[in-house]
Design an enzyme around this catalytic site. Structure first.
Site, PDB file in Angstrom:
ATOM      1  N   LYS A 180      -9.873  -0.508  11.117  1.00  0.00           N
ATOM      2  CA  LYS A 180     -11.000  -0.760  12.009  1.00  0.00           C
ATOM      3  C   LYS A 180     -10.856  -2.119  12.683  1.00  0.00           C
ATOM      4  O   LYS A 180     -10.413  -3.087  12.072  1.00  0.00           O
ATOM      5  CB  LYS A 180     -12.315  -0.714  11.226  1.00  0.00           C
ATOM      6  CG  LYS A 180     -12.689   0.682  10.746  1.00  0.00           C
ATOM      7  CD  LYS A 180     -14.044   0.675  10.054  1.00  0.00           C
ATOM      8  CE  LYS A 180     -14.464   2.073   9.647  1.00  0.00           C
ATOM      9  NZ  LYS A 180     -15.784   2.077   8.961  1.00  0.00           N
ATOM     10  N   TYR A 192     -18.020  -0.864  -5.285  1.00  0.00           N
ATOM     11  CA  TYR A 192     -17.237  -0.133  -6.276  1.00  0.00           C
ATOM     12  C   TYR A 192     -17.471  -0.659  -7.685  1.00  0.00           C
ATOM     13  O   TYR A 192     -17.192   0.035  -8.660  1.00  0.00           O
ATOM     14  CB  TYR A 192     -15.753  -0.167  -5.907  1.00  0.00           C
ATOM     15  CG  TYR A 192     -15.485   0.637  -4.662  1.00  0.00           C
ATOM     16  CD1 TYR A 192     -15.516   2.023  -4.697  1.00  0.00           C
ATOM     17  CD2 TYR A 192     -15.263   0.022  -3.438  1.00  0.00           C
ATOM     18  CE1 TYR A 192     -15.319   2.776  -3.554  1.00  0.00           C
ATOM     19  CE2 TYR A 192     -15.065   0.759  -2.282  1.00  0.00           C
ATOM     20  CZ  TYR A 192     -15.092   2.137  -2.348  1.00  0.00           C
ATOM     21  OH  TYR A 192     -14.914   2.879  -1.219  1.00  0.00           O
ATOM     22  N   ARG A 233      -7.895   5.423   5.248  1.00  0.00           N
ATOM     23  CA  ARG A 233      -8.927   6.244   5.878  1.00  0.00           C
ATOM     24  C   ARG A 233      -8.248   7.443   6.529  1.00  0.00           C
ATOM     25  O   ARG A 233      -7.074   7.373   6.898  1.00  0.00           O
ATOM     26  CB  ARG A 233      -9.687   5.443   6.936  1.00  0.00           C
ATOM     27  CG  ARG A 233     -10.399   4.203   6.409  1.00  0.00           C
ATOM     28  CD  ARG A 233     -11.055   3.433   7.555  1.00  0.00           C
ATOM     29  NE  ARG A 233     -11.801   2.271   7.084  1.00  0.00           N
ATOM     30  CZ  ARG A 233     -11.309   1.045   6.990  1.00  0.00           C
ATOM     31  NH1 ARG A 233     -10.045   0.823   7.338  1.00  0.00           N
ATOM     32  NH2 ARG A 233     -12.049   0.035   6.567  1.00  0.00           N
ATOM     33  N   ARG A 258     -10.452   8.349  -0.869  1.00  0.00           N
ATOM     34  CA  ARG A 258     -10.319   6.888  -0.691  1.00  0.00           C
ATOM     35  C   ARG A 258     -11.229   6.161  -1.676  1.00  0.00           C
ATOM     36  O   ARG A 258     -10.844   5.151  -2.264  1.00  0.00           O
ATOM     37  CB  ARG A 258     -10.656   6.529   0.748  1.00  0.00           C
ATOM     38  CG  ARG A 258     -10.671   5.035   1.070  1.00  0.00           C
ATOM     39  CD  ARG A 258     -10.839   4.861   2.578  1.00  0.00           C
ATOM     40  NE  ARG A 258     -11.538   3.644   2.938  1.00  0.00           N
ATOM     41  CZ  ARG A 258     -10.948   2.478   3.182  1.00  0.00           C
ATOM     42  NH1 ARG A 258      -9.640   2.376   3.060  1.00  0.00           N
ATOM     43  NH2 ARG A 258     -11.649   1.427   3.538  1.00  0.00           N
ATOM     44  N   HIS A 296     -12.872  11.646   2.462  1.00  0.00           N
ATOM     45  CA  HIS A 296     -13.160  10.224   2.269  1.00  0.00           C
ATOM     46  C   HIS A 296     -13.401   9.896   0.799  1.00  0.00           C
ATOM     47  O   HIS A 296     -13.207   8.758   0.370  1.00  0.00           O
ATOM     48  CB  HIS A 296     -14.375   9.820   3.103  1.00  0.00           C
ATOM     49  CG  HIS A 296     -14.466   8.342   3.349  1.00  0.00           C
ATOM     50  ND1 HIS A 296     -13.497   7.648   4.066  1.00  0.00           N
ATOM     51  CD2 HIS A 296     -15.382   7.416   2.961  1.00  0.00           C
ATOM     52  CE1 HIS A 296     -13.830   6.366   4.116  1.00  0.00           C
ATOM     53  NE2 HIS A 296     -14.962   6.201   3.455  1.00  0.00           N
ATOM     54  N   HIS A 341     -11.267  -3.918   4.034  1.00  0.00           N
ATOM     55  CA  HIS A 341     -12.669  -4.268   4.274  1.00  0.00           C
ATOM     56  C   HIS A 341     -12.768  -5.654   4.900  1.00  0.00           C
ATOM     57  O   HIS A 341     -12.084  -6.576   4.470  1.00  0.00           O
ATOM     58  CB  HIS A 341     -13.454  -4.270   2.954  1.00  0.00           C
ATOM     59  CG  HIS A 341     -13.746  -2.897   2.444  1.00  0.00           C
ATOM     60  ND1 HIS A 341     -14.078  -2.633   1.130  1.00  0.00           N
ATOM     61  CD2 HIS A 341     -13.764  -1.691   3.073  1.00  0.00           C
ATOM     62  CE1 HIS A 341     -14.290  -1.340   0.978  1.00  0.00           C
ATOM     63  NE2 HIS A 341     -14.103  -0.747   2.134  1.00  0.00           N
TER      64      HIS A 341
END
Length: 297
Positions: A173, A276, A150, A244, A241, A267
């Site tokens: 995150k 995806y 990210r 990515r 982004h 994730h």
């Protein structure tokens, strides 16, 4: 008193929940709007809020033009704030108001092609003004496209991370850490930038610097990408982004399995990665329609 509970809420989000600075700002702003509108100045008042109160707050925000996605995020912040308030006064958090948010249609990411990604990196490198700035922006782009990072993760790298090895521990995150492999082209791009950078890169100082030596901001990277996108005639969806997204899509198209991709992207759930497969399926369908003889009749 309202300022006091907002300060406590901010501290809780930063330390106990380890939320990102962006999330902290958004959640505190949401709580502030609520407490100001309903004149709440203590945890008892917040804890006593009902489903009707939250619905009224959302209605007021909707009147300001809030869209579905923003309304869903606002509701999430409101519910978290009320739940925390109930914990503060010793009430059962499980009895906090229940309210369903608006349905959000999950969009499919718009990746760029491998050629477009290469062209973007080259255009960014050439449009930096000073050589070291072009090298800097290209290195950041390659960390996103070549390692799936990210933008915030790339910009959080420290000078002490140099020299980059074949893998890098990335904090994403929720302070969740993962190991990402680094291709030689990515390592070389970062090394070239570090060598050319006029600012001293030592210790825990930011690896990527602005023109005056401070940490590089996301806005500057986005502006560099916008210039390159315009020069190449690419759509507005070609954002940092998107690089990515391209990393994920191209890996999946080359045979990577979803679990491995989930780990590489950081994730929390497989559901976030499964989007995806829709991207790849959409590309296959497009290729089929353009190549199948019956489609051309």
């Amino acid at each position: 008193m309202s300022a006091s509970i907002l300060s406590q809420w901010r501290e809780h989000l930063q330390t106990a929940r380890r939320r990102s600075p962006h999330t902290v700002r958004a959640y505190v702003a949401t709580a502030q709007r609520l407490t100001e509108r309903l004149a709440l100045d203590d945890w008892q008042g917040v804890a006593a809020l009902s489903t009707r109160d939250l619905r009224g707050q959302l209605a007021a925000r909707r009147a300001d033009g809030l869209g579905n996605a923003s309304a869903a995020r606002e509701l999430s912040a409101l519910k978290a704030f009320v739940t925390y308030a109930r914990e503060q006064v010793g009430a059962d958090p499980g009895t906090a108001p229940r309210l369903r948010g608006p349905r959000i249609k999950k969009g499919i990411p718009r990746p760029v092609t491998p050629d477009e990604a290469t062209n973007l990196v080259e255009a960014v490198a050439e449009s930096g003004g000073e050589d070291w700035i072009g090298l800097r922006d290209a290195a950041v782009m390659l960390l996103m496209y070549g390692a799936g990072m990210r933008i915030a993760e790339a910009l959080s790298l420290k000078a002490s991370d140099l020299p980059l090895g074949q893998t890098l521990v990335v904090t994403g995150k929720g302070r969740k850490q993962r190991v990402v492999p680094l291709l030689p082209i990515v390592r070389e791009a970062v090394a070239r930038y570090a060598e050319a950078c006029p600012h001293l890169l030592t210790g825990d100082s930011a690896l990527f610097r602005g023109t005056k030596g401070g940490p590089l901001s996301q806005g500057m990277v986005q502006k560099a990408m916008a210039r390159a996108r315009k020069a190449l005639g690419l759509p507005d969806t070609a954002t940092p982004h998107a690089l990515r997204h391209s990393f994920a899509t191209h890996l999946l198209g080359s045979g990577a399995d979803l679990r491995s991709l989930q780990e590489l992207l950081g994730h929390a759930s497989l559901g976030s990665t499964q989007i995806y497969t829709q991207v790849d399926a959409a590309k296959m369908l497009e290729a089929y329609r353009s190549a199948h003889p019956r489609e051309k009749d």
